[in-house]
Design an enzyme around this catalytic site. Structure first.
Site, PDB file in Angstrom:
ATOM      1  N   HIS A 176      -5.728  21.291  27.940  1.00  0.00           N
ATOM      2  CA  HIS A 176      -5.726  19.563  27.810  1.00  0.00           C
ATOM      3  C   HIS A 176      -5.799  19.139  28.969  1.00  0.00           C
ATOM      4  O   HIS A 176      -4.938  19.250  30.009  1.00  0.00           O
ATOM      5  CB  HIS A 176      -4.149  19.479  27.267  1.00  0.00           C
ATOM      6  CG  HIS A 176      -4.187  19.908  25.720  1.00  0.00           C
ATOM      7  ND1 HIS A 176      -2.893  20.293  25.170  1.00  0.00           N
ATOM      8  CD2 HIS A 176      -4.956  19.815  24.829  1.00  0.00           C
ATOM      9  CE1 HIS A 176      -3.264  20.806  23.959  1.00  0.00           C
ATOM     10  NE2 HIS A 176      -4.183  20.408  23.637  1.00  0.00           N
ATOM     11  N   GLU A 236      -2.938  17.457  30.960  1.00  0.00           N
ATOM     12  CA  GLU A 236      -2.005  18.134  31.251  1.00  0.00           C
ATOM     13  C   GLU A 236      -2.303  19.067  32.730  1.00  0.00           C
ATOM     14  O   GLU A 236      -2.749  20.203  32.544  1.00  0.00           O
ATOM     15  CB  GLU A 236      -1.574  19.232  30.138  1.00  0.00           C
ATOM     16  CG  GLU A 236      -0.851  18.231  29.056  1.00  0.00           C
ATOM     17  CD  GLU A 236      -0.982  19.009  27.567  1.00  0.00           C
ATOM     18  OE1 GLU A 236      -1.057  20.283  27.730  1.00  0.00           O
ATOM     19  OE2 GLU A 236      -0.819  18.328  26.541  1.00  0.00           O
ATOM     20  N   HIS A 238       0.559  24.222  30.053  1.00  0.00           N
ATOM     21  CA  HIS A 238       0.328  22.790  29.156  1.00  0.00           C
ATOM     22  C   HIS A 238       1.406  21.894  29.885  1.00  0.00           C
ATOM     23  O   HIS A 238       2.417  22.486  30.713  1.00  0.00           O
ATOM     24  CB  HIS A 238       0.790  22.953  27.871  1.00  0.00           C
ATOM     25  CG  HIS A 238      -0.359  23.465  26.895  1.00  0.00           C
ATOM     26  ND1 HIS A 238      -1.178  23.086  26.270  1.00  0.00           N
ATOM     27  CD2 HIS A 238      -0.808  24.679  26.829  1.00  0.00           C
ATOM     28  CE1 HIS A 238      -1.830  23.774  25.482  1.00  0.00           C
ATOM     29  NE2 HIS A 238      -1.776  24.996  26.170  1.00  0.00           N
ATOM     30  N   GLU A 248       4.760  25.168  28.652  1.00  0.00           N
ATOM     31  CA  GLU A 248       4.756  23.698  28.899  1.00  0.00           C
ATOM     32  C   GLU A 248       5.668  23.474  30.202  1.00  0.00           C
ATOM     33  O   GLU A 248       6.987  23.872  30.178  1.00  0.00           O
ATOM     34  CB  GLU A 248       5.533  22.940  27.721  1.00  0.00           C
ATOM     35  CG  GLU A 248       4.917  23.234  26.464  1.00  0.00           C
ATOM     36  CD  GLU A 248       3.724  22.331  25.979  1.00  0.00           C
ATOM     37  OE1 GLU A 248       3.328  21.450  26.923  1.00  0.00           O
ATOM     38  OE2 GLU A 248       3.143  22.659  25.156  1.00  0.00           O
TER      39      GLU A 248
END
Ligand SMILES: [Zn+2]
Length: 439
Positions: A85, A88, A194, A287
């Site tokens: 992404h 990110e 992420h 994440e």
């Protein structure tokens, strides 16, 4: 006065290698950084591109290992991917710092040296460079920006073929390149980095949706759930605070700082499920930051939080067992299936062109089924123990006599003959054959 000026001049001409700055590196800076590292450490690095983005930017990978250019039998491959992404952005920079740390500590730090000598570590800092460039041109936003998608406005982490549902999202060049990479290498472990939360997530991200198999709400358990929980906890507990599970205001509480993907929210076309189901690669989605695109002055703090997790994960590639399936002459048998009873995969795990298999398993008693299609299969009960301190999974090779139908002489198990260079570090595992080959 003259002397001091001369001294300054001499000092200024001494080659001085600056440490990597904590800032966001654009495409050009990222490329030149990777080239510089490759030039400076040619014996342990290999720089290659797996393909190009929609706008033609290379998807660079730096491989680090004792034999970085190609796979070596017995040495597992693993990977880190950042920035799928584009908005990110923390993972992209963390991977650049990880690269710097690994190459600089080689032959200085004993653990780093053994990690590099006993695995090939592929690092792709950015899978979505087009998205990143868009993000850099727009106002920083913690939760969302246009840079999430690629240039065709497609979410790359919803773009992979899906085992549970038909994926109608048109296949993008970035996805195709990474799919080919996954299918052509034998990756054992992986992490995709992420942002937007602080948690380590594991498969499945999706679940059955047809009427025959009503989806259970939440948790979508895969056959290797115990291994994934172990991998995810290893990350969250090596991290300064992830294991607390309550880092961000906008996400739920995560027990131990980990979550099953679908338990958090399920989705189709994710890279994590593709890695595991089609690539037999155990991938986590990690994440790193509550804010997807934080100001650069926070990057050093993120590095301090994640450094140990990223390094400790490298050792986990030596979890479980590995080996080769061969004929009696030692020639490798490709596409033999190697499965553990009770945890069969949607697509059975198969040997690669060198006849190799890698099977992450926690310590315990297992029944292993090795099948050479059209020839026969072998069932072996084995006790697996933790051999990670030796920087090698336990080695178990199989020999099939593929030239005879004489069942009694068909096969013989070989006790852990190490492949090539890792001979000294291999411990043998005890095995009991309780079922002979069936023609
Ligand atoms: Zn993401």
């Amino acid at each position: 006065m003259f002397r001091s000026i001369k001294f300054l001049w001499v000092w200024a001409t001494i080659p001085y290698v600056t440490a990597l700055e904590f800032k966001y590196h654009n495409t050009k800076e990222l490329e030149s950084y990777l080239r510089d590292i490759n030039t400076k450490y040619p014996s342990i690095t290999h720089l290659y591109s797996v393909g190009k983005s929609v706008t033609g930017i290379n998807l660079w990978v730096l491989a680090i290992g004792k034999y970085p250019k190609e796979h070596t039998v017995g040495i597992p491959d693993m990977k880190y991917i950042g920035n799928i992404h584009g908005d990110e952005v923390v993972g992209r920079e963390m991977l650049l710092h990880l690269i710097e740390h690994l190459v600089e500590m080689y032959e200085k730090d004993a653990t780093i040296t053994r990690l590099i000598n006993n695995a090939r570590i592929h690092i792709m800092p950015s899978m979505n460079p087009d998205g990143f460039e868009i993000t850099q041109r727009t106002k920083a936003d913690c939760m969302f920006s246009n840079g999430r998608y690629n240039k065709e406005h497609i979410d790359l982490n919803r773009n992979f073929p899906d085992a549970f549902e038909n994926n109608l999202s048109p296949l993008q060049p970035e996805t195709r390149a990474v799919m080919n990479w996954i299918l052509n290498e034998t990756f054992v472990l992986s992490i995709s980095l992420h942002g937007g939360a602080v948690v380590a997530s594991y498969p499945y991200d999706n679940r059955r949706t047809d009427s025959k198999f009503k989806p259970p709400s939440g948790y979508s358990k895969c056959p290797d759930d115990d291994v994934f929980v172990y991998l995810a906890k290893n990350y969250s507990y090596s991290h300064e605070s992830m294991h607390s599970g309550d880092e961000c205001q906008n996400t739920p509480y995560f027990q131990d700082g980990i979550t099953n993907g679908a338990e958090w929210y399920h989705f189709l076309g994710g890279m994590q499920d593709f890695n595991y189901i089609s690539g037999q690669c155990f991938e986590l989605t990690v994440e790193l930051s509550c804010c997807k695109n934080p100001p650069p002055n926070f990057l050093e703090e993120y590095w301090n939080e994640n450094e140990q997790s990223l390094i400790n994960f490298l050792k986990l590639v030596h979890l479980g067992i590995k080996g080769q399936v061969m004929n009696m002459d030692g020639a490798p048998i490709k596409n033999a299936t190697v499965e553990v009873q009770g945890r069969e995969h949607i697509i059975p795990f198969r040997t690669n062109k060198w006849g190799e298999y890698y099977r992450p398993l926690l310590p315990g008693l297992y029944t292993l089924n090795v099948t050479v299609p059209g020839v026969g299969s072998n069932t072996t009960e084995l006790q697996v123990f933790n051999n990670m301190e030796n920087f090698s999974a336990l080695v178990l090779n199989f020999h099939f006599n593929i030239n005879t139908t004489d069942v009694s002489s068909l096969t013989q198990l070989q006790y852990g003959t190490a492949s090539g260079i890792q001979q000294n570090t291999i411990l043998l595992i005890s095995i009991v054959i309780f079922s002979a080959l069936i023609y």
